[in-house]
Design a protein around this motif. Structure first.
Motif, PDB file in Angstrom:
ATOM      1  N   PHE A 425      -6.121 -55.251 -31.786  1.00  0.00           N
ATOM      2  CA  PHE A 425      -7.141 -54.569 -30.987  1.00  0.00           C
ATOM      3  C   PHE A 425      -6.497 -53.524 -30.068  1.00  0.00           C
ATOM      4  CE2 PHE A 425      -9.855 -58.697 -31.236  1.00  0.00           C
ATOM      5  CZ  PHE A 425     -10.181 -58.387 -32.541  1.00  0.00           C
ATOM      6  N   THR A 426      -5.336 -53.843 -29.517  1.00  0.00           N
ATOM      7  CA  THR A 426      -4.627 -52.844 -28.704  1.00  0.00           C
ATOM      8  C   THR A 426      -4.309 -51.611 -29.541  1.00  0.00           C
ATOM      9  OG1 THR A 426      -3.659 -54.504 -27.243  1.00  0.00           O
ATOM     10  CG2 THR A 426      -2.518 -52.404 -27.383  1.00  0.00           C
ATOM     11  N   THR A 427      -3.861 -51.834 -30.772  1.00  0.00           N
ATOM     12  CA  THR A 427      -3.549 -50.707 -31.667  1.00  0.00           C
ATOM     13  C   THR A 427      -4.793 -49.878 -31.952  1.00  0.00           C
ATOM     14  OG1 THR A 427      -1.753 -51.951 -32.707  1.00  0.00           O
ATOM     15  CG2 THR A 427      -2.673 -50.108 -33.957  1.00  0.00           C
ATOM     16  N   LEU A 428      -5.897 -50.545 -32.253  1.00  0.00           N
ATOM     17  CA  LEU A 428      -7.131 -49.822 -32.582  1.00  0.00           C
ATOM     18  C   LEU A 428      -7.637 -49.036 -31.375  1.00  0.00           C
ATOM     19  CD1 LEU A 428      -9.032 -52.496 -34.747  1.00  0.00           C
ATOM     20  CD2 LEU A 428      -7.445 -50.715 -35.496  1.00  0.00           C
ATOM     21  N   LEU A 429      -7.567 -49.647 -30.188  1.00  0.00           N
ATOM     22  CA  LEU A 429      -8.014 -48.938 -28.984  1.00  0.00           C
ATOM     23  C   LEU A 429      -7.155 -47.706 -28.727  1.00  0.00           C
ATOM     24  CD1 LEU A 429      -8.759 -51.965 -26.631  1.00  0.00           C
ATOM     25  CD2 LEU A 429     -10.433 -50.300 -27.461  1.00  0.00           C
ATOM     26  N   ASN A 430      -5.853 -47.865 -28.820  1.00  0.00           N
ATOM     27  CA  ASN A 430      -4.982 -46.715 -28.611  1.00  0.00           C
ATOM     28  C   ASN A 430      -5.279 -45.617 -29.632  1.00  0.00           C
ATOM     29  OD1 ASN A 430      -3.678 -47.981 -26.472  1.00  0.00           O
ATOM     30  ND2 ASN A 430      -2.015 -48.771 -27.723  1.00  0.00           N
ATOM     31  N   ALA A 431      -5.580 -46.015 -30.854  1.00  0.00           N
ATOM     32  CA  ALA A 431      -5.822 -45.030 -31.914  1.00  0.00           C
ATOM     33  C   ALA A 431      -7.056 -44.171 -31.640  1.00  0.00           C
ATOM     34  CB  ALA A 431      -5.970 -45.742 -33.260  1.00  0.00           C
ATOM     35  N   VAL A 432      -8.053 -44.752 -30.963  1.00  0.00           N
ATOM     36  CA  VAL A 432      -9.266 -43.970 -30.683  1.00  0.00           C
ATOM     37  C   VAL A 432      -9.207 -43.336 -29.293  1.00  0.00           C
ATOM     38  CG1 VAL A 432     -10.669 -45.315 -32.274  1.00  0.00           C
ATOM     39  CG2 VAL A 432     -10.578 -45.985 -29.856  1.00  0.00           C
TER      40      VAL A 432
END
Length: 449
Positions: A425-432
């Motif tokens: 989830f941290t990765t996905l948040l950073n990606a957006v």
């Protein structure tokens, strides 16, 4: 879907509808709309580079033996359940070995506890009363940061209804079993389950003929929707308190940013379907919900969506698949081959629906190149892994899209050491475009995809 009669309209058309939302009689609604979401705002750059975050939930786990690919890397063969994703396999990743350990319940109640923790990665408080407690879900963290770029900070959608009160699973509140989106520890975000209600919310206030005439009038007088709203706002402002004035300023600033962005994208269009029919079967309802999600993204009405294909522990039967048993009952398969066969059919049908949605996103070209799917980070999983074991490690996880190139796709990635889904989830948040160092109860940092 033949009932969809599409109208191709410029994105400026939506400002006509948005104008109604910022007109004075609706100011309290506008204030409520930004209530709790004004602590963070997207900067102009992030609004100019749209990236979208979506989370899809499927109930009762997955028959993992027919889900998990037997090889890793790019040349993995799609197992039976994942074969419907062949048209978009180049744009998905299958992630194996990830755990959501905070989802483990206190005693029985894996379905509700797992669903409550689905995208919060937080251990929820076991209760059937009003003392529910959870974390803020990934989508709502994103909504607080990029929600001001669009008319709706987020959309919460699903197929099965039901309120949050009472108990739904072995002492766990229905609030956990029926919602995956949480804006605060005691605030589940209720989902919309009626396709017509979703359509009306997205396109409320639109009279295509009248709105087009209004647009022509505004163009003729070289004014803007915000200018019209400001006339009303200025007359009200002296009567507002300090807090309301601040909220009004923030909201109008957000509208101005959207208008400026749209002004630079006059060539963009989105297609508005007709109002959905009411006599839809289950498959059609899910596909129409998918269409509405795609339209909402294409029209840039929102960049954050959650969708529940059913509530936690759903015991729906699937007679159109030749299955009269309930899904939850079958998920306690006890190693029975016939139960495995039926679970595979249900899981495969779920992936057919997900594939339909992804293909829809991938069919929409973005103005700057690529497709709508390329701008998205789409997360799909369930509240548990295997329905018989009720385990929360080795979760079934798909990530589709790349949020404009944040990672490579078309791979089966296997992780050792049970990394927490919170790190994903941290990765996905950073990606957006949402800064996040760690997430949930057990997050330690971003997970490399």
């Amino acid at each position: 879907m033949s009932a969809w009669s599409k109208k191709k309209l410029g994105r400026r058309f939506f400002l006509g509808g948005a104008g109604a939302a910022i007109a004075l009689p609706f100011l309290p609604s506008a204030a409520r709309m930004i209530e709790g979401r004004s602590t963070a705002h997207a900067d102009h750059a992030s609004c100019e580079d749209p990236k979208r975050l979506l989370a899809w939930y499927v109930p009762c786990g997955i028959h993992m033996a027919a889900w998990r690919p037997t090889s890793t890397g790019r040349d993995f063969a799609l197992p039976e359940i994942l074969q419907p994703l062949e048209p978009v396999r180049a744009k998905i990743n299958v992630l194996t070995g990830i755990a959501n350990m905070p989802a483990r319940p206190d005693g029985p109640g894996d379905h509700a506890a797992g669903t409550g923790s689905f995208i919060t990665a937080t251990h929820v408080v076991k209760t059937e009363g009003s003392d529910i407690r959870n974390g803020v879900s990934m989508d709502q963290v994103a909504a607080m940061h990029i929600g001001s770029c669009t008319r709706f900070a987020s959309l919460e959608l699903g197929i099965d209804g039901g309120g949050p009160a009472g108990g739904c699973d072995s002492g766990y509140s229905c609030a956990y079993a029926r919602n995956v989106s949480w804006s605060g520890p005691q605030t589940p975000m209720p989902k919309m389950t009626d396709v017509r209600a979703v359509f009306d919310r997205l396109f409320e206030g639109f009279d295509p003929t009248a709105s087009l005439a209004e647009i022509e009038r505004r163009r003729a007088y070289r004014t803007s929707v915000l200018d019209v709203a400001l006339e009303d706002a200025n007359s009200l402002r002296p009567r507002l308190g300090t807090t309301d004035q601040r909220k009004l300023d923030e909201y109008l600033t957000a509208v101005r940013e959207v208008e400026l962005r749209i002004s630079s994208e006059e060539t963009l269009v989105c297609e508005i379907p007709g109002r959905p029919a009411t006599d839809l079967d289950l498959t059609a309802r899910i596909d129409v919900m998918s269409d509405l999600q795609a339209i909402a993204m294409q029209c840039d009405l929102t960049r954050v969506i959650t969708f529940m294909m059913a509530n936690a522990g759903s015991n729906r039967s699937y007679p159109f698949l030749g299955i009269s048993d309930g899904h939850h009952s079958l998920s306690h398969h006890q190693g029975n081959a016939e139960n495995h066969r039926k679970l595979t059919l249900i899981d495969r049908w779920e992936m057919e629906r997900f594939s339909y949605f992804l293909q829809k996103l991938d069919s929409i070209e973005e103005p700057g190149g690529g497709t709508l799917l390329d701008t998205c980070a789409v997360f799909l999983s369930s509240e548990i892994s295997d329905g018989d074991r009720h385990n929360h490690d080795d979760m079934p996880i798909l990530v589709a899209g790349t949020a404009n190139g944040a990672w490579e796709t078309g791979r089966h990635v296997v992780y050792d050491g049970r990394p927490p889904v919170a790190n994903l989830f941290t990765t996905l948040l950073n990606a957006v475009g949402v800064p996040s160092e760690r997430f949930g109860d057990d997050g330690t940092g971003p997970l490399t995809i």
